[in-house]
Design a protein around this motif. Structure first.
Motif, PDB file in Angstrom:
ATOM      1  N   SER A   2       0.833  -1.197   0.000  1.00  0.00           N
ATOM      2  CA  SER A   2       0.000   0.000   0.000  1.00  0.00           C
ATOM      3  C   SER A   2       0.865   1.243   0.000  1.00  0.00           C
ATOM      4  CB  SER A   2      -0.885  -0.006   1.240  1.00  0.00           C
ATOM      5  OG  SER A   2      -0.075   0.188   2.381  1.00  0.00           O
ATOM      6  N   ASP A   3       0.233   2.348  -0.353  1.00  0.00           N
ATOM      7  CA  ASP A   3       0.937   3.628  -0.351  1.00  0.00           C
ATOM      8  C   ASP A   3       1.417   3.971   1.065  1.00  0.00           C
ATOM      9  OD1 ASP A   3       1.793   6.124  -1.372  1.00  0.00           O
ATOM     10  OD2 ASP A   3       0.044   7.022  -0.395  1.00  0.00           O
ATOM     11  N   LEU A   4       0.564   3.641   2.067  1.00  0.00           N
ATOM     12  CA  LEU A   4       0.943   3.917   3.461  1.00  0.00           C
ATOM     13  C   LEU A   4       2.189   3.135   3.855  1.00  0.00           C
ATOM     14  CD1 LEU A   4      -2.305   4.045   5.635  1.00  0.00           C
ATOM     15  CD2 LEU A   4      -0.801   5.916   4.937  1.00  0.00           C
ATOM     16  N   GLN A   5       2.222   1.853   3.431  1.00  0.00           N
ATOM     17  CA  GLN A   5       3.389   1.017   3.765  1.00  0.00           C
ATOM     18  C   GLN A   5       4.646   1.577   3.081  1.00  0.00           C
ATOM     19  OE1 GLN A   5       3.054  -3.147   2.708  1.00  0.00           O
ATOM     20  NE2 GLN A   5       4.401  -3.768   4.368  1.00  0.00           N
ATOM     21  N   ASP A   6       4.495   2.038   1.858  1.00  0.00           N
ATOM     22  CA  ASP A   6       5.627   2.676   1.146  1.00  0.00           C
ATOM     23  C   ASP A   6       6.165   3.865   1.945  1.00  0.00           C
ATOM     24  OD1 ASP A   6       5.715   1.079  -1.028  1.00  0.00           O
ATOM     25  OD2 ASP A   6       4.487   2.376  -2.308  1.00  0.00           O
ATOM     26  N   ARG A   7       5.241   4.657   2.468  1.00  0.00           N
ATOM     27  CA  ARG A   7       5.664   5.875   3.204  1.00  0.00           C
ATOM     28  C   ARG A   7       6.364   5.514   4.507  1.00  0.00           C
ATOM     29  NH1 ARG A   7       0.631   9.442   3.826  1.00  0.00           N
ATOM     30  NH2 ARG A   7       2.085  11.029   4.532  1.00  0.00           N
ATOM     31  N   CYS A 114      26.284 -10.769  11.373  1.00  0.00           N
ATOM     32  CA  CYS A 114      27.183 -11.345  12.386  1.00  0.00           C
ATOM     33  C   CYS A 114      28.532 -10.631  12.422  1.00  0.00           C
ATOM     34  CB  CYS A 114      27.440 -12.824  12.103  1.00  0.00           C
ATOM     35  SG  CYS A 114      26.062 -13.869  12.519  1.00  0.00           S
ATOM     36  N   ARG A 115      28.953 -10.119  11.293  1.00  0.00           N
ATOM     37  CA  ARG A 115      30.270  -9.471  11.192  1.00  0.00           C
ATOM     38  C   ARG A 115      30.214  -8.012  11.670  1.00  0.00           C
ATOM     39  NH1 ARG A 115      35.518 -11.230  10.743  1.00  0.00           N
ATOM     40  NH2 ARG A 115      36.506 -10.691   8.777  1.00  0.00           N
ATOM     41  N   ALA A 116      28.993  -7.474  11.820  1.00  0.00           N
ATOM     42  CA  ALA A 116      28.852  -6.046  12.102  1.00  0.00           C
ATOM     43  C   ALA A 116      28.954  -5.743  13.603  1.00  0.00           C
ATOM     44  CB  ALA A 116      27.504  -5.559  11.577  1.00  0.00           C
ATOM     45  N   ASP A 117      29.587  -4.614  13.920  1.00  0.00           N
ATOM     46  CA  ASP A 117      29.621  -4.162  15.316  1.00  0.00           C
ATOM     47  C   ASP A 117      28.208  -3.825  15.789  1.00  0.00           C
ATOM     48  OD1 ASP A 117      32.306  -4.422  15.209  1.00  0.00           O
ATOM     49  OD2 ASP A 117      32.753  -2.278  15.032  1.00  0.00           O
ATOM     50  N   ARG A 118      27.423  -3.233  14.887  1.00  0.00           N
ATOM     51  CA  ARG A 118      26.031  -2.892  15.227  1.00  0.00           C
ATOM     52  C   ARG A 118      25.118  -3.315  14.085  1.00  0.00           C
ATOM     53  NH1 ARG A 118      23.300   0.847  17.739  1.00  0.00           N
ATOM     54  NH2 ARG A 118      22.916   2.155  15.938  1.00  0.00           N
ATOM     55  N   PHE A 119      24.004  -3.942  14.432  1.00  0.00           N
ATOM     56  CA  PHE A 119      23.049  -4.378  13.416  1.00  0.00           C
ATOM     57  C   PHE A 119      21.713  -3.683  13.688  1.00  0.00           C
ATOM     58  CE2 PHE A 119      20.122  -8.054  12.000  1.00  0.00           C
ATOM     59  CZ  PHE A 119      20.010  -7.530  10.727  1.00  0.00           C
ATOM     60  N   VAL A 120      21.348  -2.819  12.751  1.00  0.00           N
ATOM     61  CA  VAL A 120      20.115  -2.043  12.900  1.00  0.00           C
ATOM     62  C   VAL A 120      19.076  -2.564  11.906  1.00  0.00           C
ATOM     63  CG1 VAL A 120      19.097   0.263  12.710  1.00  0.00           C
ATOM     64  CG2 VAL A 120      21.395  -0.018  13.669  1.00  0.00           C
ATOM     65  N   VAL A 121      17.892  -2.870  12.426  1.00  0.00           N
ATOM     66  CA  VAL A 121      16.819  -3.429  11.600  1.00  0.00           C
ATOM     67  C   VAL A 121      15.807  -2.329  11.296  1.00  0.00           C
ATOM     68  CG1 VAL A 121      14.982  -5.161  11.559  1.00  0.00           C
ATOM     69  CG2 VAL A 121      17.191  -5.702  12.600  1.00  0.00           C
ATOM     70  N   VAL A 122      15.419  -2.259  10.029  1.00  0.00           N
ATOM     71  CA  VAL A 122      14.473  -1.215   9.613  1.00  0.00           C
ATOM     72  C   VAL A 122      13.210  -1.871   9.051  1.00  0.00           C
ATOM     73  CG1 VAL A 122      16.060   0.698   9.224  1.00  0.00           C
ATOM     74  CG2 VAL A 122      15.823  -1.006   7.443  1.00  0.00           C
ATOM     75  N   VAL A 123      12.084  -1.632   9.717  1.00  0.00           N
ATOM     76  CA  VAL A 123      10.827  -2.258   9.291  1.00  0.00           C
ATOM     77  C   VAL A 123       9.682  -1.250   9.349  1.00  0.00           C
ATOM     78  CG1 VAL A 123      11.395  -4.632  10.004  1.00  0.00           C
ATOM     79  CG2 VAL A 123      10.386  -3.058  11.666  1.00  0.00           C
ATOM     80  N   ASP A 124       8.613  -1.570   8.620  1.00  0.00           N
ATOM     81  CA  ASP A 124       7.377  -0.817   8.828  1.00  0.00           C
ATOM     82  C   ASP A 124       6.566  -1.550   9.888  1.00  0.00           C
ATOM     83  OD1 ASP A 124       5.156  -2.529   7.466  1.00  0.00           O
ATOM     84  OD2 ASP A 124       6.861  -2.570   6.084  1.00  0.00           O
ATOM     85  N   ALA A 125       5.562  -0.867  10.409  1.00  0.00           N
ATOM     86  CA  ALA A 125       4.842  -1.368  11.585  1.00  0.00           C
ATOM     87  C   ALA A 125       4.156  -2.711  11.336  1.00  0.00           C
ATOM     88  CB  ALA A 125       3.825  -0.323  12.026  1.00  0.00           C
ATOM     89  N   LEU A 220      14.300   0.009  14.201  1.00  0.00           N
ATOM     90  CA  LEU A 220      13.608   1.248  13.882  1.00  0.00           C
ATOM     91  C   LEU A 220      12.329   0.889  13.136  1.00  0.00           C
ATOM     92  CD1 LEU A 220      16.588   3.445  12.580  1.00  0.00           C
ATOM     93  CD2 LEU A 220      15.481   3.532  14.829  1.00  0.00           C
ATOM     94  N   VAL A 221      11.219   1.487  13.568  1.00  0.00           N
ATOM     95  CA  VAL A 221       9.915   1.145  12.990  1.00  0.00           C
ATOM     96  C   VAL A 221       9.315   2.379  12.326  1.00  0.00           C
ATOM     97  CG1 VAL A 221       7.639   0.173  13.461  1.00  0.00           C
ATOM     98  CG2 VAL A 221       9.572  -0.443  14.917  1.00  0.00           C
ATOM     99  N   GLY A 222       8.967   2.242  11.069  1.00  0.00           N
ATOM    100  CA  GLY A 222       8.254   3.311  10.370  1.00  0.00           C
ATOM    101  C   GLY A 222       6.770   3.128  10.607  1.00  0.00           C
ATOM    102  N   GLU A 223       6.098   4.186  11.035  1.00  0.00           N
ATOM    103  CA  GLU A 223       4.648   4.072  11.248  1.00  0.00           C
ATOM    104  C   GLU A 223       3.962   5.356  10.805  1.00  0.00           C
ATOM    105  OE1 GLU A 223       4.727   2.730  15.306  1.00  0.00           O
ATOM    106  OE2 GLU A 223       5.190   4.707  16.054  1.00  0.00           O
ATOM    107  N   ILE A 224       2.633   5.302  10.779  1.00  0.00           N
ATOM    108  CA  ILE A 224       1.871   6.483  10.380  1.00  0.00           C
ATOM    109  C   ILE A 224       1.111   6.986  11.590  1.00  0.00           C
ATOM    110  CG2 ILE A 224       0.011   7.361   8.896  1.00  0.00           C
ATOM    111  CD1 ILE A 224       2.376   6.603   7.198  1.00  0.00           C
ATOM    112  N   GLU A 225       1.299   8.270  11.901  1.00  0.00           N
ATOM    113  CA  GLU A 225       0.564   8.858  13.029  1.00  0.00           C
ATOM    114  C   GLU A 225      -0.101  10.138  12.529  1.00  0.00           C
ATOM    115  OE1 GLU A 225       2.078   8.617  17.387  1.00  0.00           O
ATOM    116  OE2 GLU A 225       2.347  10.674  16.695  1.00  0.00           O
ATOM    117  N   ALA A 226      -1.394  10.227  12.751  1.00  0.00           N
ATOM    118  CA  ALA A 226      -2.180  11.368  12.278  1.00  0.00           C
ATOM    119  C   ALA A 226      -1.913  11.631  10.792  1.00  0.00           C
ATOM    120  CB  ALA A 226      -1.874  12.616  13.112  1.00  0.00           C
TER     121      ALA A 226
END
Ligand code: 5RP
Length: 237
Positions: A2-7, A114-125, A220-226
């Motif tokens: 959806s367009d919202l998920q894209d955003r 596994c090789r990374a000092d820090r592993f950051v996950v990026v997802v939508d809600a 980190l979570v992408g979400e839609i608020e208002a």
């Protein structure tokens, strides 16, 4: 999608790039959210906001995209360490355990994480779940000559198993390593990801499964608020 998920994806991908610094070796994940992150990095390099970042990709998809955008790349074998890896996920549970491999890239993705000092996950809600594998099937990469045998072993462990089939190509999905993917649904979901990850990887013929256990440092979570996209730094439970 959806367009919202894209955003939501766009917002979280952009936020992730803010964590990069000049001088870093950065792991570049796979999938649509990671692709947006790679595009955002390419733009910052083009605009001169970054001048010294090297990427390590996790798939052919990422390699082609990064090359198109002029992002300098190094092979995993050529780096001693990765400062920061950023990647998407298919499911994230409250203790930051993940299912990955929706794009069949989880072998290289796990190596880089596994090789990374820090592993950051990026997802939508939509990716946040209370229990893994109730909705998304668990990907398992297998040697082509062993898919039936591994499938029987996974069935014996209590799962329903499908050989992942390709779209616009006859026959199965073939991974970047030339292997096949089995997708498994465990009755009642996955209660003990750490034990199951090790059990599945112990089956002869299995290259890797999509359970990423105790690897994610930050989600980190992408979400839609208002009606507007925003990014939330998830707290681990
Ligand atoms: C690929 C992956 C992806 O990170 C995962 O499938 C999420 O993809 P998207 O950001 O397109 O939802 O694990 O193997």
């Amino acid at each position: 999608m959806s367009d919202l998920q894209d955003r939501m994806k766009e917002a979280v991908a952009t936020a992730a790039v803010e964590q990069m610094r000049d001088g870093m070796v950065v792991g570049l994940g796979s999938g649509s959210t990671a692709a947006l992150m790679i595009r955002a990095l390419g733009q910052k390099l083009r605009q001169g906001e970054f001048t010294d970042i090297v990427g390590v990709t996790t798939s052919f998809q990422g390699e082609v995209l990064a090359a198109e955008l002029g992002i300098p790349l190094m092979a995993l074998n050529a780096v001693k360490r990765i400062d920061l890896a950023i990647d998407g996920a298919d499911e994230v549970d409250p203790s930051f355990q993940l299912i990955k491999g929706g794009g069949a890239c989880h072998v290289q993705e796990k190596l880089v994480a596994c090789r990374a000092d820090r592993f950051v996950v990026v997802v939508d809600a939509t990716k946040l779940v209370e229990r893994l594998n109730l909705d998304f099937l668990l990907p398992v990469e297998v040697l082509p000559g062993a898919w039936r045998q591994v499938s029987d072993e996974l069935t014996a462990l209590g799962s329903r198993v499908e050989l992942r089939m390709a779209v616009r190509k006859a026959g199965p999905v073939v991974t970047d390593q030339g292997n096949l993917v089995l997708d498994a649904a465990f009755e009642g979901g996955i209660g003990d990801p750490a034990t199951l990850e090790a059990t599945i990887n112990n089956i002869p013929g299995v290259l890797e499964n999509g359970l990423f256990v105790n690897l994610a440092d930050q989600v980190l979570v992408g979400e839609i608020e208002a009606g507007e996209p925003r990014v939330r730094n998830l707290t681990r439970r």
